[in-house]
Design an enzyme around this catalytic site. Sequence first.
Site, PDB file in Angstrom:
ATOM      1  N   GLU A   1       9.843   1.375  10.743  1.00 23.82           N
ATOM      2  CA  GLU A   1      10.858   2.413  10.563  1.00 23.82           C
ATOM      3  C   GLU A   1      10.127   3.739  10.718  1.00 23.82           C
ATOM      4  O   GLU A   1       9.340   4.127   9.866  1.00 23.82           O
ATOM      5  CB  GLU A   1      11.491   2.245   9.184  1.00 23.82           C
TER       6      GLU A   1
ATOM      7  N   GLU B   1       9.886  15.388  15.198  1.00 19.35           N
ATOM      8  CA  GLU B   1      10.331  15.278  13.808  1.00 19.35           C
ATOM      9  C   GLU B   1       9.610  16.353  12.982  1.00 19.35           C
ATOM     10  O   GLU B   1       8.385  16.324  12.869  1.00 19.35           O
ATOM     11  CB  GLU B   1       9.992  13.884  13.290  1.00 19.35           C
TER      12      GLU B   1
ATOM     13  N   LYS C   1       0.863  -1.188   0.000  1.00 23.10           N
ATOM     14  CA  LYS C   1       0.000   0.000   0.000  1.00 23.10           C
ATOM     15  C   LYS C   1       0.898   1.236   0.000  1.00 23.10           C
ATOM     16  O   LYS C   1       1.525   1.567   1.013  1.00 23.10           O
ATOM     17  CB  LYS C   1      -0.896   0.045   1.242  1.00 23.10           C
TER      18      LYS C   1
ATOM     19  N   CYS D   1      13.560  10.615   7.061  1.00 20.43           N
ATOM     20  CA  CYS D   1      13.586  10.097   8.429  1.00 20.43           C
ATOM     21  C   CYS D   1      14.988  10.228   9.011  1.00 20.43           C
ATOM     22  O   CYS D   1      15.160  10.370  10.202  1.00 20.43           O
ATOM     23  CB  CYS D   1      13.134   8.648   8.454  1.00 20.43           C
TER      24      CYS D   1
END
Length: 493
Positions: A254, A389, A179, A288
């Site tokens: 992750e 983040e 997906k 990331c």
Amino acid sequence: MSGAIEDHVDLFIGGQSVPGARNDRRPVLNPATNAPLATTAVGSADDAHHAMEVADRAYRESGWAADDGARRAKALYRLARSLEEQSEAFALLETLNMGKTLKESRGDIGYVVRTLEYVAGLADKIEGETIPVPGSRLDYTLREPLGVTVHIAPWNYPLLLAVRSVAPALAAGNAVVLKPASLTPLTALKFARLAKESGVPDGILNVVVGSGSEVGEALVVDPRCRSVSFTGSADVGRRIAALAAERIIPLTLELGGKSPVLVCPDADLDRAAKGIAFGIFGNAGQMCWAGSRLIVAESVRDELVRKVSALAEGYRLGPGVEATSDMGPLVSSDQVERVLGFVQDARDQGARVVVGGARSDDPALSAGNFVRPTVVADVPVESRVVRDEVFGPVLSVLSFGSIDEGVRIANDTRYGLFAALWTKDLATGLSMARQLEAGMVSVNEAPNTFPQTPFTGYKESGVGFEQGRDAIYAYTRRKNVMINLGGGKPRKA
Ligand code: NDP
């Protein structure tokens, strides 16, 4: 619509393009202009379950799992060659859909080709072992594929991060349902069709576009799902981990980071400045592994901040398709609001915006999602821009007096994906590399990785391994077989 791409793309299930049960369509936008680029079919939970059923049948009936690994390797090598031949078309599509520069997209596609080659090389080396046991017995282990594996991919490296987990799963003999993120599904759909042309049997690689909350969750809770690999936000990662726990299936997560870049007083500041800029402004900071916290020795702080800020000011913003662009737009207007919200919060906390901190003021770019490279100094350590983040081109500057203090600040985060450090002293480098709480450490370069090196995070950055040999083993299970050879009296130990 752009002439370079198809106007509409359907889901890909069982080796065929299908419109989905609801016959729903959604526009995909070009982030450089926010104009529609194409439409895709939008899948539902029914389509997710249908894809799982098709994948399960293909897993059991196509021979992909039972085949000699060398046959899977051949198909994956063919896929790598075909992708390489079409790399310009894939790179252009990635840039138009996600926004990154063509140079960056070309790098991504090259990385995908290398990933396919690397796992193809391992496909016929998935070996068991014989284990000495007492008595007249033979004991050995087998590594078997898991069955149907589910892969949920993000939008920042749409094809690269999808294939990073899909490729080892295929090499190990699994059937896959992928997906992609709703914002960036185009290269994954094109890739699946190329896989079919390269000899991957129908039903072994399926792509279902649709919202994470509906299609993503339906895939994970489907009883045929034997493992899930997810790359994205920590909040969604937690949700998927809870669903996987209910089902008792393995998972790889992750979930991003808040990576520190430590600069010691003896570092080569010019090289460090270039590495720091690359590590936070590359891909417009939507990484990331972005080195988003600069932690620099007080004695060289002002000089280094000047150098990095000068580089930031030199970045030319523009549509990724233009050769003159050093940085493309952010993926969506929502992401622009999110990133600028962090900068405003930092200002409210008393931080100093040294450079950037706003949208591009170029009228030619006003329709797109362009945010200037930003350096924020004098930031309170508790502010959101330091702790969370940002996923945009925003560098926070912190400083340290002693090396121990630098390491303590670097480790003061709930994440632990990457850490970079700059020093000319090997002993300092080795010692700090050990002390840093991160799954990956780069010394004297920006955070860097290759398909053959493990990709993994400490703390809330994730669970499990991508890339390297570990990745292929993650998509196998080990079975122990013990055979009593019947000679003599069996004994226990
Ligand atoms: P998400 O974590 O929401 O999206 C990542 C993927 O997960 C997408 O395919 C998404 O589908 C899917 N998803 C969303 N909700 C669920 C669910 N309940 N079950 C299963 N799958 C789900 O990231 P966002 O796009 O919202 O980005 C927000 C922030 O996340 C970023 O600013 C960044 O901080 C972080 N992020 C980190 C990434 C990384 O590389 N580690 C990558 C992307 C984001 P869909 O979008 O189609 O609904």
